[in-house]
Each structure stands twice: as structure tokens, then as C-alpha cells.
Design an enzyme around this catalytic site. Structure first.
Site, short mmCIF file in Angstrom:
data_model
loop_
_atom_site.label_atom_id
_atom_site.label_comp_id
_atom_site.label_asym_id
_atom_site.label_seq_id
_atom_site.Cartn_x
_atom_site.Cartn_y
_atom_site.Cartn_z
N LEU A 115 0.74 -1.10 0.23
CA LEU A 115 -0.17 0.25 0.02
C LEU A 115 0.86 1.21 0.14
O LEU A 115 2.04 1.15 0.79
CB LEU A 115 -0.85 -0.12 1.18
CG LEU A 115 -2.14 -0.76 1.34
CD1 LEU A 115 -2.58 -0.74 2.76
CD2 LEU A 115 -3.09 -0.23 0.21
N ASP A 116 0.60 2.15 -0.71
CA ASP A 116 1.25 3.48 -0.79
C ASP A 116 1.32 4.27 0.46
O ASP A 116 0.46 3.90 1.39
CB ASP A 116 0.88 4.31 -1.99
CG ASP A 116 1.16 4.00 -3.29
OD1 ASP A 116 2.04 3.24 -3.50
OD2 ASP A 116 0.11 3.89 -4.08
N ARG A 117 2.26 4.93 0.71
CA ARG A 117 2.41 5.59 2.11
C ARG A 117 1.02 6.51 2.31
O ARG A 117 0.77 6.65 3.60
CB ARG A 117 3.72 6.66 2.10
CG ARG A 117 4.14 7.10 3.26
CD ARG A 117 5.44 7.95 3.16
NE ARG A 117 5.09 9.34 3.14
CZ ARG A 117 6.18 10.09 2.93
NH1 ARG A 117 7.19 9.73 3.07
NH2 ARG A 117 5.82 11.52 2.79
#
Length: 185
Positions: free
Chosen positions: A46-48
Site C-alpha cells: 500500500l502506498d504511504r
């Protein structure tokens, strides 16, 4: 990754602004701040700036099955978008959206109420009084880089908040941000 003595799965509710990796040479918050078992690796990422369910495991075959789009493991997201998508915009998501890297697979897309018991995001999303927001549930079976964000933007509704709710049969249910649950298979 060697065959583990026992298959371990950790479900983490990844908070906003956390990297989906255990180390960072720039001192940013990582999975190491939440997960004690270092023998596990994320199955996908998951992206930041995204939140929600992250599956970690010590089973390389399971990582491959969950992350490889050929296996078509579905992932559901709660997506707060700018504006109120029309039926034609939702239908485009359902049919597949043309992105720079090609046509996406068809998605399941529906309007939904704000998820019950949703935790506040820190920092909060940007609100503009003149532009309403709404929530979608979007289910996909592939995981291109920033795919959900690119899909909603392509139909004219940029993503403001993105929470992965489900991967396969595992969900966020019962997990507060930063909490994890260990499952032995």
C-alpha cells in the site's frame, strides 16, 4: 525465501503515512514500528498515503498468489473521492478504464455511505466547501502502481482517501489503525 516451519499470516491495519517496508534510510515510519515478526514480508503493498489492510506472511507461495494479478485475488477498497460520480462514471470503472499502461480489468464499483466506525485520518483530507465528496467501494483483481487512484482520476473523481478493506477473504474488521492480528495456517 525458504519453506517456513509454520505458515504465518499477519493482518495489519496500516496507518496513513507508513511505508510498506521494514526499513527506511530517511527515518520515515515503516512496518517495523507496528510488526514485531521480521520473518514476514508484505504480500503486495500500500502506498504511504493509503491506509488499511496489509497482509504479511512468511510463505513465498502465498505472497505470489496474493500479489500476482494472474491469480485474480480480489481486493476491495473504500475510496473517498472528490465530487459525486454519475452512473456513466461508475459504469466506466465497471468496464475497465484506459490508463497510460493499458486498459484495467473490469472492477466492481458502487456508491456507499461513509464506512461505519471509520477512524479519523491524521492529517485530515483537504475539504473544499464548494466541492462535495462521496465514498465508493471499488473491487479489483490486479494491483498496478497507484491503480485505484489513477482509475478514479480517469473518470473525473480524484481520490482523497484510500482504505483497503479486504484482500481475498481477509478484512480489516476488528483492527484499529496500527493493530495487527496473527493467523497461523
Amino acid at each position: 525465501m525458504n519453506a517456513p516451519d509454520h505458515r504465518l499470516v499477519i493482518l495489519l491495519n496500516k496507518p496513513y503515512n507508513v511505508l510498506s517496508q521494514f526499513t527506511d534510510d530517511r527515518g520515515r515510519t515503516t512496518l517495523a514500528d507496528f510488526v514485531q515478526k521480521r520473518e514476514c514480508y508484505p504480500a503486495g503493498r500500500l502506498d504511504r498515503d493509503s491506509e488499511g489492510l496489509l497482509v504479511l506472511t512468511n510463505d513465498g507461495a502465498l505472497i505470489h498468489r496474493l500479489a500476482d494479478p494472474r491469480h485474480k485475488v480480489s481486493k476491495s477498497y473504500w475510496v473517498q473521492v472528490e465530487g459525486e460520480p454519475t452512473d456513466p462514471a461508475l459504469e466506466r470503472l465497471r468496464q475497465g478504464v484506459e490508463l497510460k499502461d493499458g486498459l484495467t480489468r473490469p472492477a466492481k464499483a458502487r456508491l456507499m455511505d461513509e464506512p461505519p466506525g471509520l477512524w479519523p485520518r491524521n492529517p485530515p483530507i483537504r475539504y473544499r466547501a464548494s466541492i462535495p465528496t462521496c465514498w465508493l467501494e471499488l473491487t479489483i483483481t490486479e494491483g498496478r502502481n497507484r491503480q485505484v487512484r489513477r482509475m478514479t482520476a480517469a473518470v473525473g473523481h480524484p481520490t482523497l482517501r484510500l482504505i483497503r478493506y479486504r484482500v481475498g477473504s481477509w478484512t480489516l474488521d476488528g483492527l484499529a489503525p496500527g493493530e495487527c492480528r496473527e493467523i497461523r495456517l
